[in-house]
Structures are given as structure tokens and as C-alpha cells.
Design a protein around this motif. Sequence first.
Motif, PDB file in Angstrom:
ATOM      1  N   TYR A 124       0.845  -1.200   0.000  1.00 43.98           N
ATOM      2  CA  TYR A 124       0.000   0.000   0.000  1.00 43.98           C
ATOM      3  C   TYR A 124       0.884   1.254   0.000  1.00 43.98           C
ATOM      4  O   TYR A 124       1.943   1.270   0.632  1.00 43.98           O
ATOM      5  N   TRP A 125       0.393   2.281  -0.642  1.00 48.33           N
ATOM      6  CA  TRP A 125       0.971   3.625  -0.530  1.00 48.33           C
ATOM      7  C   TRP A 125      -0.076   4.564   0.064  1.00 48.33           C
ATOM      8  O   TRP A 125      -1.259   4.526  -0.328  1.00 48.33           O
ATOM      9  N   TYR A 126       0.389   5.425   0.988  1.00 48.75           N
ATOM     10  CA  TYR A 126      -0.457   6.429   1.612  1.00 48.75           C
ATOM     11  C   TYR A 126       0.265   7.771   1.577  1.00 48.75           C
ATOM     12  O   TYR A 126       1.495   7.837   1.493  1.00 48.75           O
ATOM     13  N   ARG A 127      -0.524   8.814   1.727  1.00 49.15           N
ATOM     14  CA  ARG A 127       0.029  10.155   1.883  1.00 49.15           C
ATOM     15  C   ARG A 127      -0.482  10.704   3.212  1.00 49.15           C
ATOM     16  O   ARG A 127      -1.665  10.549   3.548  1.00 49.15           O
ATOM     17  N   GLN A 128       0.406  11.339   3.947  1.00 51.88           N
ATOM     18  CA  GLN A 128       0.015  11.950   5.224  1.00 51.88           C
ATOM     19  C   GLN A 128       0.487  13.388   5.223  1.00 51.88           C
ATOM     20  O   GLN A 128       1.681  13.674   5.349  1.00 51.88           O
ATOM     21  N   ARG A 129      -0.458  14.295   5.068  1.00 55.27           N
ATOM     22  CA  ARG A 129      -0.145  15.712   5.136  1.00 55.27           C
ATOM     23  C   ARG A 129       0.004  16.106   6.591  1.00 55.27           C
ATOM     24  O   ARG A 129      -0.544  15.456   7.494  1.00 55.27           O
ATOM     25  N   LEU A 130       0.688  17.183   6.839  1.00 48.62           N
ATOM     26  CA  LEU A 130       0.994  17.625   8.192  1.00 48.62           C
ATOM     27  C   LEU A 130      -0.277  17.771   9.017  1.00 48.62           C
ATOM     28  O   LEU A 130      -1.215  18.478   8.613  1.00 48.62           O
ATOM     29  N   GLY A 131      -0.323  17.075  10.132  1.00 49.09           N
ATOM     30  CA  GLY A 131      -1.444  17.186  11.045  1.00 49.09           C
ATOM     31  C   GLY A 131      -2.703  16.476  10.600  1.00 49.09           C
ATOM     32  O   GLY A 131      -3.763  16.647  11.224  1.00 49.09           O
ATOM     33  N   GLN A 132      -2.581  15.674   9.556  1.00 48.92           N
ATOM     34  CA  GLN A 132      -3.765  14.991   9.042  1.00 48.92           C
ATOM     35  C   GLN A 132      -3.588  13.477   9.088  1.00 48.92           C
ATOM     36  O   GLN A 132      -2.512  12.964   9.387  1.00 48.92           O
ATOM     37  N   GLY A 133      -4.652  12.776   8.800  1.00 49.95           N
ATOM     38  CA  GLY A 133      -4.617  11.320   8.780  1.00 49.95           C
ATOM     39  C   GLY A 133      -3.996  10.794   7.509  1.00 49.95           C
ATOM     40  O   GLY A 133      -3.477  11.533   6.678  1.00 49.95           O
ATOM     41  N   LEU A 134      -4.050   9.480   7.374  1.00 47.42           N
ATOM     42  CA  LEU A 134      -3.486   8.829   6.201  1.00 47.42           C
ATOM     43  C   LEU A 134      -4.493   8.835   5.056  1.00 47.42           C
ATOM     44  O   LEU A 134      -5.654   8.497   5.241  1.00 47.42           O
ATOM     45  N   GLU A 135      -3.999   9.181   3.900  1.00 44.85           N
ATOM     46  CA  GLU A 135      -4.826   9.194   2.701  1.00 44.85           C
ATOM     47  C   GLU A 135      -4.369   8.051   1.803  1.00 44.85           C
ATOM     48  O   GLU A 135      -3.223   8.034   1.346  1.00 44.85           O
ATOM     49  N   PHE A 136      -5.241   7.106   1.550  1.00 49.08           N
ATOM     50  CA  PHE A 136      -4.914   5.952   0.712  1.00 49.08           C
ATOM     51  C   PHE A 136      -4.638   6.401  -0.716  1.00 49.08           C
ATOM     52  O   PHE A 136      -5.377   7.215  -1.277  1.00 49.08           O
ATOM     53  N   LEU A 137      -3.592   5.890  -1.302  1.00 44.94           N
ATOM     54  CA  LEU A 137      -3.250   6.208  -2.684  1.00 44.94           C
ATOM     55  C   LEU A 137      -3.465   5.020  -3.617  1.00 44.94           C
ATOM     56  O   LEU A 137      -4.200   5.112  -4.591  1.00 44.94           O
ATOM     57  N   ALA A 183       4.261  16.333   1.634  1.00 48.28           N
ATOM     58  CA  ALA A 183       3.655  15.422   2.606  1.00 48.28           C
ATOM     59  C   ALA A 183       4.664  14.333   2.931  1.00 48.28           C
ATOM     60  O   ALA A 183       5.733  14.262   2.339  1.00 48.28           O
ATOM     61  N   VAL A 184       4.274  13.473   3.871  1.00 47.91           N
ATOM     62  CA  VAL A 184       5.026  12.234   4.094  1.00 47.91           C
ATOM     63  C   VAL A 184       4.314  11.133   3.330  1.00 47.91           C
ATOM     64  O   VAL A 184       3.096  10.966   3.458  1.00 47.91           O
ATOM     65  N   TYR A 185       5.074  10.417   2.535  1.00 46.94           N
ATOM     66  CA  TYR A 185       4.520   9.310   1.756  1.00 46.94           C
ATOM     67  C   TYR A 185       4.923   8.002   2.439  1.00 46.94           C
ATOM     68  O   TYR A 185       6.102   7.709   2.603  1.00 46.94           O
ATOM     69  N   LEU A 186       3.918   7.254   2.846  1.00 46.28           N
ATOM     70  CA  LEU A 186       4.130   6.032   3.605  1.00 46.28           C
ATOM     71  C   LEU A 186       3.827   4.819   2.739  1.00 46.28           C
ATOM     72  O   LEU A 186       2.857   4.808   1.976  1.00 46.28           O
ATOM     73  N   CYS A 187       4.638   3.813   2.922  1.00 48.13           N
ATOM     74  CA  CYS A 187       4.432   2.539   2.261  1.00 48.13           C
ATOM     75  C   CYS A 187       4.198   1.491   3.349  1.00 48.13           C
ATOM     76  O   CYS A 187       4.773   1.576   4.447  1.00 48.13           O
ATOM     77  N   ALA A 188       3.337   0.548   3.065  1.00 47.36           N
ATOM     78  CA  ALA A 188       3.080  -0.547   3.996  1.00 47.36           C
ATOM     79  C   ALA A 188       2.954  -1.842   3.217  1.00 47.36           C
ATOM     80  O   ALA A 188       2.490  -1.840   2.072  1.00 47.36           O
ATOM     81  N   SER A 189       3.369  -2.939   3.830  1.00 53.81           N
ATOM     82  CA  SER A 189       3.161  -4.231   3.190  1.00 53.81           C
ATOM     83  C   SER A 189       2.430  -5.149   4.150  1.00 53.81           C
ATOM     84  O   SER A 189       2.412  -4.930   5.365  1.00 53.81           O
ATOM     85  N   SER A 190       1.813  -6.148   3.583  1.00 55.22           N
ATOM     86  CA  SER A 190       1.005  -7.072   4.375  1.00 55.22           C
ATOM     87  C   SER A 190       1.226  -8.486   3.881  1.00 55.22           C
ATOM     88  O   SER A 190       1.330  -8.722   2.685  1.00 55.22           O
ATOM     89  N   PRO A 191       1.297  -9.426   4.813  1.00 54.30           N
ATOM     90  CA  PRO A 191       1.514 -10.816   4.412  1.00 54.30           C
ATOM     91  C   PRO A 191       0.289 -11.488   3.836  1.00 54.30           C
ATOM     92  O   PRO A 191       0.343 -12.595   3.373  1.00 54.30           O
ATOM     93  N   GLN A 192      -0.837 -10.813   3.895  1.00 54.33           N
ATOM     94  CA  GLN A 192      -2.068 -11.428   3.436  1.00 54.33           C
ATOM     95  C   GLN A 192      -2.686 -10.619   2.318  1.00 54.33           C
ATOM     96  O   GLN A 192      -2.633  -9.394   2.315  1.00 54.33           O
ATOM     97  N   LEU A 193      -3.303 -11.313   1.383  1.00 53.58           N
ATOM     98  CA  LEU A 193      -4.049 -10.607   0.359  1.00 53.58           C
ATOM     99  C   LEU A 193      -5.339 -10.038   0.930  1.00 53.58           C
ATOM    100  O   LEU A 193      -5.807  -9.011   0.516  1.00 53.58           O
ATOM    101  N   ALA A 194      -5.890 -10.741   1.924  1.00 57.42           N
ATOM    102  CA  ALA A 194      -7.241 -10.426   2.355  1.00 57.42           C
ATOM    103  C   ALA A 194      -7.294  -9.573   3.608  1.00 57.42           C
ATOM    104  O   ALA A 194      -7.563 -10.055   4.694  1.00 57.42           O
ATOM    105  N   GLY A 195      -7.019  -8.298   3.476  1.00 57.22           N
ATOM    106  CA  GLY A 195      -7.287  -7.349   4.545  1.00 57.22           C
ATOM    107  C   GLY A 195      -6.532  -7.569   5.828  1.00 57.22           C
ATOM    108  O   GLY A 195      -7.060  -7.311   6.910  1.00 57.22           O
ATOM    109  N   GLY A 196      -5.314  -8.017   5.743  1.00 55.18           N
ATOM    110  CA  GLY A 196      -4.520  -8.273   6.935  1.00 55.18           C
ATOM    111  C   GLY A 196      -3.845  -7.035   7.477  1.00 55.18           C
ATOM    112  O   GLY A 196      -3.917  -5.953   6.901  1.00 55.18           O
TER     113      GLY A 196
END
Lengths: 113, 114
Positions: B33-46, B88-101
Amino acid sequence: AQSVSQHNHHVILSEAASLELGCNYSYGGTVNLFWYVQYPGQHLQLLLKYFSGDPLVKGIKGFEAEFIKSKFSFNLRKPSVQWSDTAEYFCAVTGNYGQNFVFGPGTRLSVLP
Amino acid sequence: GAGVSQSPSNKVTEKGKDVELRCDPISGHTALYWYRQRLGQGLEFLIYFQGNSAPDKSGLPSDRFSAERTGESVSTLTIQRTQQEDSAVYLCASSPQLAGGEQYFGPGTRLTVT
């Protein structure tokens, strides 16, 4: 569209106070629910998660959350906070196939020593 | 084992330039996953890559944004003709599961567009 709301933008507590952070979501199907925490200067970390089963889930550092399906809520609780719990807390929801992963806006918790 | 890594950690660029951000997921994680987090705000899914399926690009804010991932390895997020609002801060995340892990987050790339 899916959405997640968190009731409080900034919560200030004294040490040993009890904590409850609200989280409500809108989603039309089966969901997986998460709470993440971001300590100052650190990565986002998973606090706890709910996929199925017992709606009361326990996470790390004494945190727990309760999934109330009828209220579309997943509130985070801790009976006695510590100064080290000062952080930003994010509620998140996804469909159970990983789709539509949505984060709430976050709640900043400040714990006064 | 190694966590999710992102590079660069900080990037300052001039308005109008293109930037490329890199994410190295945890080995074996199928979802990214990639997200964007603007200063003082939550994560925005990209964008969301799920195994070998077509990515979910529904969160990309404009056609200046694109991302690629080869198999289950490195991903790059490219922003063309950067604008100041891309800071912004651009965040990356990975998950071991395809299904919403659960997701494992990297430290982020702080992008500043001057």
C-alpha cells in the motif's frame, strides 16, 4: 464511500486516568478493524486488530478494543494510561478482501506526567 | 527480520520537477500500500497492489501520480510535475495477506516541494 471517524482530535489525560477513544465507520460489508499507533518520531505500529470471533480484542501494552457491530464502532480503551502512551492513534477499516483500506483522521493523546 | 524500508527519507524538490519514491516491502508480503500523510492529518490511501492482480488505483489524486510494482518486490511511486500541495510524508506498507490483513509500515519519505 467508506469512511472512518474518530470522535476526538486531541485528548489530554493525566497518568493513571482511563482512556477511551471513539471510532465509528461506515462500510456495507464484512470488515476487518484495526487500531494503529504512531509514537513521536516512530513508524506506525499495529496496536490490535479484529477479524472475527470475540468482539473484545486485546492488543499490546494493555490496550483493548470492542467491536459493536450494531453501532459500527470499534472504540479503543486502556484502564490506566502512562506518559509513554503519548502518541497519535489511528483507527482503520478494510473489507475482508483487503479492499478499501480507510484510516480515520487520528486522535492525538497527550498524557501528562 | 528487516522491516519495510523507504528511500529517500527526505526529498526536497522544486515545483514542476518529477520525483520517484521507493519502497522495499518485507520479503514474502503479497500486498503493498501507498499512503500520503499531510501535516497534522490522517493517512490518505493512494494505491494498493495485491499479489498479481491489477492494482487498486482509486486513491491516486491525479494523473500526475503513478506507481509500479514488479511481482512481490520493490514498488516505486512517481509524482510528475510536482506541486506545492504534494508536500507530505509518503508512507508505504506491506502485508503478508491478500485479504485485509495487518499492515507493516515503513518510516516514510518526507517530500517538500518548494
